[in-house]
Design a protein around this motif. Structure first.
Motif, PDB file in Angstrom:
ATOM      1  N   PHE A  28      36.941  27.329  46.073  1.00 57.04           N
ATOM      2  CA  PHE A  28      37.532  28.276  45.137  1.00 57.04           C
ATOM      3  C   PHE A  28      39.034  27.980  45.040  1.00 57.04           C
ATOM      4  O   PHE A  28      39.754  28.066  46.031  1.00 57.04           O
ATOM      5  CB  PHE A  28      37.315  29.723  45.594  1.00 57.04           C
ATOM      6  N   LEU A  30      42.498  29.123  44.188  1.00 53.04           N
ATOM      7  CA  LEU A  30      43.148  30.427  44.037  1.00 53.04           C
ATOM      8  C   LEU A  30      44.656  30.302  43.813  1.00 53.04           C
ATOM      9  O   LEU A  30      45.382  31.291  43.917  1.00 53.04           O
ATOM     10  CB  LEU A  30      42.882  31.289  45.280  1.00 53.04           C
ATOM     11  N   MET A  42      41.682  39.249  47.510  1.00 51.90           N
ATOM     12  CA  MET A  42      40.425  39.018  46.809  1.00 51.90           C
ATOM     13  C   MET A  42      39.261  39.151  47.787  1.00 51.90           C
ATOM     14  O   MET A  42      39.368  38.797  48.971  1.00 51.90           O
ATOM     15  CB  MET A  42      40.428  37.627  46.154  1.00 51.90           C
TER      16      MET A  42
END
Length: 613
Positions: A28, A30, A42
Motif C-alpha cells: 500500500f 501511503l 489509517m
C-alpha cells in the motif's frame, strides 16, 4: 489510486497475474499522491484475494516512446519505430504490432518520408490488443535546417507547478486608469494551463499583459519561441521580448492570430542587441481583432538554436579548462595566467587525485607512432601530481598514469609513449592536482606544454597554447617590413603590439582561416581597444579564388579611438557556399586620407553570426 474516506468502505479491483511469482505481496503506497501529502491515521481490515473470472478487456494498450513533437535535420534518417513500445495489461509486450501512418500538412498519406527539404508531418501510431482495443498517439515531426537545444529558458513553462510566492515565475499586469480592463487570471497546475478571462481591452495592446522576466538572451544567438495557446473567441495578441525604459526591443511579433482550437505558434529570431536579461510579454489588450473572452496558455518554450560557430574561439579563450569537485569537502580553486605561466592554486585536496584537474581536450594522435610529452612545472610547496592522456568516454589511458614529483623550482619533465594500431581522436591531457600521496596545498604552475611526434623535424605541437601566451585559433603575420607581436594577456584578450608598419595594408595583419560559410545574411562583430587614434581595415577574402572579397565593397575601413572600447559591426550576405575564407584585420599602411599609426591593439571579441531576422 484509491480515495479513502472517513467511513469504512470496501475497495476491490480485478487483476491478471501473468508471472509465476512465489514471493509476491501486497504493498500500500501511503506517501505523496500527485505531489500531495495528507497526514492521517489509517485502518485496514478483511484482506482477501480470490480467483474470479476476468472482466471483459476494455483497456487499450499503453504506447510509450512517442513524444508530442520531434525535430530532425534536413537529410537525416528517420526510423519511426525506434524506441516505440506498446504494453497491454493482458497481452503483455505487443511492441512488434505497433503501426504508424505519416501525413503531410494537407493530411495526405505519405508512403515514403522525404527528408531532403524542411517540412512538418504528423506521425500517427496505433497498437491493437487481442480484444480489439486500440491505442493511438500522434507526434508532430519537423524536418528543419537547424536544431534547437532541449533546454527551455522559460521557468514553469507548462504551468504544472504552483507559482513561487515570493518571486512568481509568471506575472499579470493590466491598465489601472481610465476604463481599465477586467482581468481574472489563474494557474491550473492539474491541467497545466494558465487562463486569463479578459473583459475590455484598455487603451492599447499593452493594456493587458502576461509576462515572465529575467530571460537571458545572448547577442548573435538565434532562438525559437513557441507558444501553445487558444482563445474562447478568435482574436489577436502581440508578443514582445525586451527590457528597460525607454524600452529596448529584442524581438517583437504583432497581430498573432488566436483561434478557438489549441494551436502552437512559433517564431525564430536572432538577437542583434548586446546580451542582456529581457522580459517576455504577451500583450492581450486592445488592437484590431480584439474580443472579450478566455485565453488559455498551455506551454511556452524559448530555446537556443544549435548552430556551428563560423569563427573559432571568437571570445578569445585560452584553450584550457579547470575542473574541481563541487560537493562534500569542496576545495577552493583559483586559476590565472599571471607571469606567463598557467597557475592553479587550491586550499585542499578533495576526495581523490581527479578532484582537481587542469585539462586540454580534442588532441588527435595517429596510429603506431611515438610521441613526446614535455612540460615545465613547479609547486609553491613540493608535492606530487598525476598526469593522464585519456580517451573520451572510456577514460582509457593512452599514456600510463604518471606520478610526477614537483619541486619549488621550475623543472622540465619529458615522457615518451607509442600509440596502438588505431588513430585516436578527442583525447584529453589531464594534470590531476587533487589527493595524492604527497599532496600539499598551494599553487602549481605549468609552462611550455607540448606533445610532438618523436624524431620528426619541425613536428607541430599538438597542444594549443602550451606557453600560456599564444592566442588559440588566431594568427599574426609580420609580412614585408612590418614588425610587431601578438600575445594572450592575463584577461584572455589578444594584444597586438605593432612597432613598424609595412607599405601595404596587410603588413602586418591578424587573421583566421574559416573552412566554409553557408548561404545567408551575416554580421561580423569586432571589439577592440587601441592605444592610438587610427583607421583599420577588415576583409573576408578567398585566397584560393583570386583573393576576391565576399564583403560588399571589397573591404571595410573603420576608425578606432584610444579613449574608448570600439565595437564594429559589418553586415554581409553570402549567396552560395564559400570555402577557405580568410578573415583578415589589417594594421599596415592604408593609404589616402586614412590614418595609419603604430600602437597597441587589444582584441576581446571576433564574432560572425548568421542573422535570421
Amino acid at each position: 489510486k484509491h480515495t479513502i474516506t472517513t467511513e469504512w468502505t470496501t475497495q476491490s479491483f480485478v487483476f491478471t497475474m501473468d508471472l509465476d511469482n512465489q514471493k509476491g505481496g501486497i504493498l500500500f503506497g501511503l506517501g505523496l499522491v500527485n505531489g500531495v501529502a495528507v497526514n492521517a491515521t489509517m485502518w485496514f481490515d478483511n484482506f482477501e484475494i480470490t480467483e474470479v473470472s476476468p472482466d471483459s478487456d476494455e483497456t487499450a494498450p499503453i504506447l510509450s516512446g512517442v513524444s508530442d513533437t520531434r525535430s530532425i535535420l534536413v537529410d537525416a534518417e528517420f526510423d519511426a519505430l525506434s524506441g516505440v513500445k506498446a504494453l497491454d495489461l493482458i497481452d503483455g509486450d505487443i511492441s512488434e504490432d505497433v503501426t504508424y501512418v505519416i501525413t503531410d500538412e494537407d493530411n495526405n498519406v505519405i508512403d515514403e518520408l522525404d527528408t531532403s527539404a524542411p517540412g512538418t508531418f504528423t506521425v500517427t501510431y496505433s497498437a491493437e490488443d487481442s480484444a480489439g482495443n486500440v491505442a493511438t498517439k500522434e507526434m508532430i515531426l519537423e524536418i528543419v535546417g537547424m536544431q534547437f537545444s532541449d533546454t527551455n529558458l522559460i521557468v514553469n513553462p507548462s504551468f504544472e507547478a504552483a507559482l513561487d510566492e515570493e518571486t512568481p515565475e509568471w506575472g499579470v499586469w493590466s491598465q489601472d486608469w481610465g476604463t481599465p480592463p477586467v482581468v481574472v487570471s489563474a494557474i491550473d497546475t492539474e491541467n497545466g494551463v494558465y487562463t486569463m478571462d479578459i473583459t475590455g481591452g484598455g487603451d492599447a495592446a499593452w493594456a493587458v499583459q502576461l509576462f515572465q522576466d529575467g530571460l537571458s538572451l545572448v547577442e548573435g544567438k538565434t532562438y525559437r519561441l513557441s507558444v501553445t495557446v487558444q482563445s474562447e473567441v478568435t482574436r489577436k495578441m502581440n508578443i514582445a521580448l525586451g527590457y528597460g525604459e525607454p524600452y529596448i526591443t529584442y524581438a517583437r511579433f504583432d497581430a498573432v492570430d488566436l483561434k478557438t482550437t489549441e494551436e502552437t505558434v512559433e517564431f525564430v529570431f536572432t538577437v542583434e542587441n548586446v546580451s542582456h536579461d529581457v522580459k517576455l510579454t504577451f500583450e492581450l489588450g486592445s488592437q484590431d481583432g480584439f474580443a472579450d473572452g478566455l485565453v488559455t496558455f498551455s506551454e511556452v518554450k524559448l530555446q537556443e538554436a544549435i548552430l556551428e560557430d563560423v569563427i573559432t574561439n571568437g571570445t578569445i579563450e585560452d584553450g584550457w579548462t579547470v575542473w574541481y569537485q563541487n560537493w562534500g569537502d569542496m576545495p577552493t580553486v583559483t586559476y590565472d595566467r599571471t607571469g606567463g605561466t598557467f597557475n592553479v592554486e587550491t586550499d585542499k585536496s578533495g576526495e581523490a587525485n581527479w578532484a582537481i584537474q587542469f585539462n586540454q581536450t580534442m588532441i588527435n594522435l595517429e596510429a603506431e607512432k611515438t610521441y613526446v610529452l614535455t612540460f615545465d612545472a613547479m609547486a609553491s610547496v613540493a608535492r606530487d601530481i598525476n598526469v593522464k592522456l585519456m580517451v573520451p568516454v572510456t577514460y582509457f589511458n593512452v599514456l600510463e598514469q604518471l606520478g610526477v614529483m614537483l619541486t619549488t623550482e621550475m623543472d622540465t619533465y619529458t615522457y615518451e609513449f607509442t600509440t596502438t594500431t588505431e588513430n585516436i581522436s578527442g583525447l584529453t591531457l589531464s594534470f590531476e592536482l587533487g589527493l595524492t600521496a604527497s599532496f600539499a596545498a598551494g599553487k602549481v604552475s605549468f609552462d611550455n606544454i607540448s606533445i610532438v611526434e618523436k624524431d620528426v623535424t619541425d613536428a607541430p605541437n599538438l597542444i594549443i597554447n602550451g606557453d600560456a601566451t599564444t592566442v588559440p585559433s588566431f594568427n599574426y603575420d609580420n609580412s614585408g617590413s612590418a614588425a610587431g607581436t601578438m600575445v594572450l594577456d592575463e584577461n584572455g584578450d589578444a594584444v597586438i603590439n605593432v612597432t613598424t608598419l609595412g607599405s601595404d595594408p596587410w603588413t602586418p595583419h591578424f587573421y583566421q582561416m574559416i573552412d566554409s560559410i553557408a548561404p545567408g545574411n551575416y554580421v561580423l562583430k569586432i571589439v577592440i581597444d587601441s592605444s592610438v587614434d587610427r583607421d583599420l581595415r577588415v576583409n573576408l577574402v578567398l585566397p584560393n579564388a583570386g583573393w576576391g572579397s565576399i564583403l560588399p565593397d571589397g573591404s571595410v575601413d573603420f576608425a578606432v579611438f584610444a579613449a574608448e572600447t570600439n565595437t564594429i559591426y559589418v553586415e554581409f550576405t553570402v549567396s552560395s557556399e564559400v570555402t577557405d575564407v580568410k578573415l583578415e584585420l589589417d594594421f599596415g599602411t592604408l593609404g589616402g586620407e586614412l590614418v595609419s599609426e603604430v600602437g597597441t591593439f587589444t582584441i576581446s571579441e571576433v564574432y560572425i553570426y548568421q542573422n535570421l531576422n
